[in-house]
Design an enzyme around this catalytic site. Sequence first.
Site, PDB file in Angstrom:
ATOM      1  N   ARG A  53      48.104  -7.624  98.696  1.00 54.46           N
ATOM      2  CA  ARG A  53      46.927  -7.273  97.951  1.00 54.46           C
ATOM      3  C   ARG A  53      47.023  -6.612  96.958  1.00 54.46           C
ATOM      4  O   ARG A  53      46.443  -6.772  95.775  1.00 54.46           O
ATOM      5  CB  ARG A  53      46.016  -6.513  99.032  1.00 54.46           C
ATOM      6  CG  ARG A  53      44.787  -5.810  98.464  1.00 54.46           C
ATOM      7  CD  ARG A  53      43.623  -5.271  99.378  1.00 54.46           C
ATOM      8  NE  ARG A  53      43.899  -4.861 100.687  1.00 54.46           N
ATOM      9  CZ  ARG A  53      44.532  -3.788 101.024  1.00 54.46           C
ATOM     10  NH1 ARG A  53      44.836  -2.913  99.960  1.00 54.46           N
ATOM     11  NH2 ARG A  53      44.863  -3.426 102.151  1.00 54.46           N
ATOM     12  N   TYR A 106      24.130 -13.015  82.910  1.00 49.66           N
ATOM     13  CA  TYR A 106      24.067 -13.826  83.860  1.00 49.66           C
ATOM     14  C   TYR A 106      23.249 -13.341  84.951  1.00 49.66           C
ATOM     15  O   TYR A 106      23.053 -12.182  85.270  1.00 49.66           O
ATOM     16  CB  TYR A 106      25.704 -13.853  84.246  1.00 49.66           C
ATOM     17  CG  TYR A 106      25.768 -14.718  85.548  1.00 49.66           C
ATOM     18  CD1 TYR A 106      25.414 -16.207  85.158  1.00 49.66           C
ATOM     19  CD2 TYR A 106      26.345 -14.313  86.675  1.00 49.66           C
ATOM     20  CE1 TYR A 106      25.881 -16.842  86.609  1.00 49.66           C
ATOM     21  CE2 TYR A 106      26.650 -14.636  87.686  1.00 49.66           C
ATOM     22  CZ  TYR A 106      26.299 -16.351  87.835  1.00 49.66           C
ATOM     23  OH  TYR A 106      26.794 -17.072  89.100  1.00 49.66           O
ATOM     24  N   ASP A 184      31.202  -9.446  78.565  1.00 51.13           N
ATOM     25  CA  ASP A 184      31.603 -10.642  79.673  1.00 51.13           C
ATOM     26  C   ASP A 184      31.576 -11.857  78.453  1.00 51.13           C
ATOM     27  O   ASP A 184      30.816 -12.411  77.615  1.00 51.13           O
ATOM     28  CB  ASP A 184      30.172 -10.985  80.097  1.00 51.13           C
ATOM     29  CG  ASP A 184      30.201 -12.133  81.217  1.00 51.13           C
ATOM     30  OD1 ASP A 184      31.261 -12.957  80.860  1.00 51.13           O
ATOM     31  OD2 ASP A 184      29.632 -12.028  82.430  1.00 51.13           O
ATOM     32  N   LYS A 209      35.016 -20.699  85.033  1.00 47.12           N
ATOM     33  CA  LYS A 209      34.148 -21.541  84.140  1.00 47.12           C
ATOM     34  C   LYS A 209      35.400 -21.953  83.175  1.00 47.12           C
ATOM     35  O   LYS A 209      36.116 -22.838  83.694  1.00 47.12           O
ATOM     36  CB  LYS A 209      33.245 -20.694  83.573  1.00 47.12           C
ATOM     37  CG  LYS A 209      32.277 -19.793  84.432  1.00 47.12           C
ATOM     38  CD  LYS A 209      31.647 -20.891  85.326  1.00 47.12           C
ATOM     39  CE  LYS A 209      30.578 -19.847  86.258  1.00 47.12           C
ATOM     40  NZ  LYS A 209      29.922 -18.784  85.758  1.00 47.12           N
TER      41      LYS A 209
HETATM   42  C1  PLP Z   1      29.448 -17.538  86.517  1.00 46.63           C
HETATM   43  C2  PLP Z   1      29.239 -16.453  85.629  1.00 46.63           C
HETATM   44  C3  PLP Z   1      29.505 -15.141  86.202  1.00 46.63           C
HETATM   45  C4  PLP Z   1      29.747 -14.969  87.568  1.00 46.63           C
HETATM   46  O1  PLP Z   1      31.340 -15.546  87.966  1.00 46.63           O
HETATM   47  P1  PLP Z   1      31.378 -15.870  89.449  1.00 46.63           P
HETATM   48  O2  PLP Z   1      32.545 -16.557  89.230  1.00 46.63           O
HETATM   49  O3  PLP Z   1      30.517 -17.171  89.830  1.00 46.63           O
HETATM   50  O4  PLP Z   1      31.414 -15.019  90.431  1.00 46.63           O
HETATM   51  C5  PLP Z   1      29.518 -13.930  85.341  1.00 46.63           C
HETATM   52  N1  PLP Z   1      29.276 -14.186  83.935  1.00 46.63           N
HETATM   53  C6  PLP Z   1      28.900 -15.515  83.494  1.00 46.63           C
HETATM   54  C7  PLP Z   1      28.642 -15.448  81.959  1.00 46.63           C
HETATM   55  C8  PLP Z   1      29.107 -16.370  84.336  1.00 46.63           C
HETATM   56  O5  PLP Z   1      28.792 -17.653  83.748  1.00 46.63           O
END
Ligand code: PLP
Length: 393
Positions: A53, A106, A184, A209
């Site tokens: 961990r 998001y 982000d 992504k």
């Molecule tokens: C998908 C996404 C998230 C969240 O990520 P997960 O891997 O689904 O938990 C946060 N910010 C953006 C811009 C996203 O597209």
Amino acid sequence: MNETRLPGFGTLCIHAGQEPEPVTGAVSVPIFQTSTYAQDALGTPRAGFEYARSKNPTRLALEELLASLEGGAAGHAFASGQAATSTLATAHLRSGDHVVVSRCSYGGTWRYFTKVLANFGVAFSWVDTTDLDAVRAAIGPATRMLFVETPANPTMEISDLAALATLAGEASARAGAKVRLVIDNTFATPFFQRPLALGADAVVHSTTKYLNGHSDSIGGAIVSATAEDGARIAFVQNAAGAILSPFDSFLVTRGIKTLAVRMRAHDENGRAVAAFLAVHPAVKRVFYPGLPSHPQHALASRQMSGFGGMVSFDLGSPEAVPAFFGRLKLCTIAESLGGVETLVGQPATMSHGSVPPDERAARGITDGLVRLSVGIEDVDDLLADVARALEGE
Ligand SMILES: *Cc1c(COP(=O)(O)O)cnc(C)c1O
């Protein structure tokens, strides 16, 4: 060769943190599927690893890679993008703090902040962060974080990173405490946008992504600008435990090796699809920062080196969406984005379904809005699929 020349981004994608494994010379960092490590004597772990961990060599290799690509002091990998956001928030915020958040974040960020973190005495202002006066007005004495998504989901709004860093710096000076600017960077990836170089304090990612890029792993990351912040994140990562698994760490590392190649292809296809939609009579409006019609096109051109593959467009009515979706053959209806395959979704019912209707309306997320994550298929095939679906054939 000039010895002082720094490696390029595409080279870092392949080599940063990726030394051949010392025992066997394995060129790909192996999947260290172990929970614990032998100690040579009590309190003497062989190579600094004790319990997985806290630290795992596969994850560590990815974390070094992420830090290198974003130009930060430390990277940390998590079980999802949301795990990264929640770790970041609990590491740097406490009860009584106030956060200014991009109105167009998001949907899951909205859900976590309003439905979970708000219960712990953290207050949020949802602000159009493309409007610097609105951000300035929202910052108060208790503000400790600006949490900004740019480009923002799904209308592709662009916030001015350098200007926001200046605002955060001024707010820190006034408050006598650090007011962090967190970005982000999921949509742009460090290939197109490097927020830390423009003054941000941390970057968060959904590696699910573009970074992983193959729609086969859920993961997240934080890259901190300073070693102090990185140490705090490492502490909470270990304390709260939402780590990325060794196998997923391997997948994301493998995905990143082709990040530069993929992002160039996403960008090329994204521009072509956006240009096609922009002049199509069945399309009311296109949201793509690479189009001169985009309200922040100049800013996007300045702070990003490309525009990527995310294109949203308005079909003008909710009824048009299922009809359009039903005629698509190559594009897949699915949540998520950033993979090699083209995905299509309706933000109002999918990615932003957790945002209340009045909030959605305020953010321009109509029921006729369609979001395309343009993949890297042959662009002529994509254009033909979209054209056929728009034209009702
Ligand atoms: C998908 C996404 C998230 C969240 O990520 P997960 O891997 O689904 O938990 C946060 N910010 C953006 C811009 C996203 O597209």
